[in-house]
Design a protein around this motif. Structure first.
Motif, PDB file in Angstrom:
ATOM      1  N   THR A  88       0.831  -1.198   0.000  1.00  0.00           N
ATOM      2  CA  THR A  88       0.000   0.000   0.000  1.00  0.00           C
ATOM      3  C   THR A  88       0.868   1.250   0.000  1.00  0.00           C
ATOM      4  O   THR A  88       2.049   1.206   0.343  1.00  0.00           O
ATOM      5  CB  THR A  88      -0.912   0.033   1.251  1.00  0.00           C
ATOM      6  OG1 THR A  88      -0.091   0.011   2.422  1.00  0.00           O
ATOM      7  CG2 THR A  88      -1.855  -1.158   1.273  1.00  0.00           C
ATOM      8  N   THR A 124      -7.698  -3.781  -3.424  1.00  0.00           N
ATOM      9  CA  THR A 124      -6.971  -4.910  -2.837  1.00  0.00           C
ATOM     10  C   THR A 124      -7.379  -6.209  -3.516  1.00  0.00           C
ATOM     11  O   THR A 124      -6.530  -7.043  -3.842  1.00  0.00           O
ATOM     12  CB  THR A 124      -7.222  -4.986  -1.318  1.00  0.00           C
ATOM     13  OG1 THR A 124      -6.722  -3.782  -0.720  1.00  0.00           O
ATOM     14  CG2 THR A 124      -6.533  -6.189  -0.693  1.00  0.00           C
ATOM     15  N   THR A 167      -4.096   3.438  -0.057  1.00  0.00           N
ATOM     16  CA  THR A 167      -4.775   3.259   1.226  1.00  0.00           C
ATOM     17  C   THR A 167      -5.902   4.279   1.353  1.00  0.00           C
ATOM     18  O   THR A 167      -5.686   5.471   1.187  1.00  0.00           O
ATOM     19  CB  THR A 167      -3.781   3.459   2.393  1.00  0.00           C
ATOM     20  OG1 THR A 167      -2.699   2.557   2.229  1.00  0.00           O
ATOM     21  CG2 THR A 167      -4.451   3.220   3.731  1.00  0.00           C
TER      22      THR A 167
END
Length: 197
Positions: free
Chosen positions: A12, A81, A99
């Protein structure tokens, strides 16, 4: 940037780091995996829209256009993700996820390209699930078996949280309101072949 402990989980980076990269001239390729409707509403300038369902279907074709400099983006980071995990399974590890997604990007005051406003998919899920639960509880006062519909929705939401997937969200994404302009693989590959951002 944070490196994930699980190789199947993408690394991330936060909004501030991505913004520095973009401003430094070392811009990574930005792949936004939200629906075309969500992308049209607001996206990071220079990003390419590759909806999650299209990415999953054509990940082998996309592999040649993506590398470890690629950053995957969605609203909150969950779908990005999932996209990173799907691409890693197709032999393309090392991608990164923003993120907090576009929400964190906007909260950081970073620039966005804005279009026609729409409700986020997650907000639509909350509205539909909440309406079904409320309606079934009210109906259950006259027809007691209706309470099981509320229980089914609660069970579905629990499963969605545990599995990090959302069947209702996937169904809502297919509605014309959420589709936005048509995104096809030929257009995506043409955009990606044209270079970064």
């Amino acid at each position: 940037m944070t490196t994930a402990a699980n190789p199947a989980t993408p690394a991330t980076l936060d909004a501030a780091t991505l913004r520095r990269l973009l401003e430094s001239g070392r811009a990574p390729r930005l792949i936004d995996v939200r629906t075309p409707g969500e992308f049209e509403t607001a996206h990071i300038p220079g990003s390419c829209n590759v909806p999650l369902d299209l990415l999953r279907e054509h990940r082998a074709e996309l592999r040649g256009h993506l590398d470890e400099q690629t950053v995957l983006i969605c609203r909150s980071g969950q779908r990005a993700t999932q996209a990173g995990q799907d691409l890693a399974a197709a032999g393309l590890p090392g991608l990164r996820v923003l993120t907090g997604g576009v929400s964190a990007w906007q909260a950081a005051g970073a620039p966005v390209a804005a279009g026609k406003p729409r409700w986020d998919l997650e907000r639509q899920v909350r509205l539909v699930a909440g309406s079904i639960v409320l309606g079934s509880v009210l109906v259950s006062t006259a027809f007691p078996p209706a309470k099981w519909l509320a229980a089914a929705i609660g069970g579905g939401l629990t499963f969605a949280a545990l599995s990090n997937t959302c069947a209702m969200g996937m169904l809502l994404a297919k509605l014309p309101y959420n589709r936005g302009p048509r995104t096809d693989i030929a257009t995506v590959l043409g955009t990606l072949a044209g270079g970064r951002g």
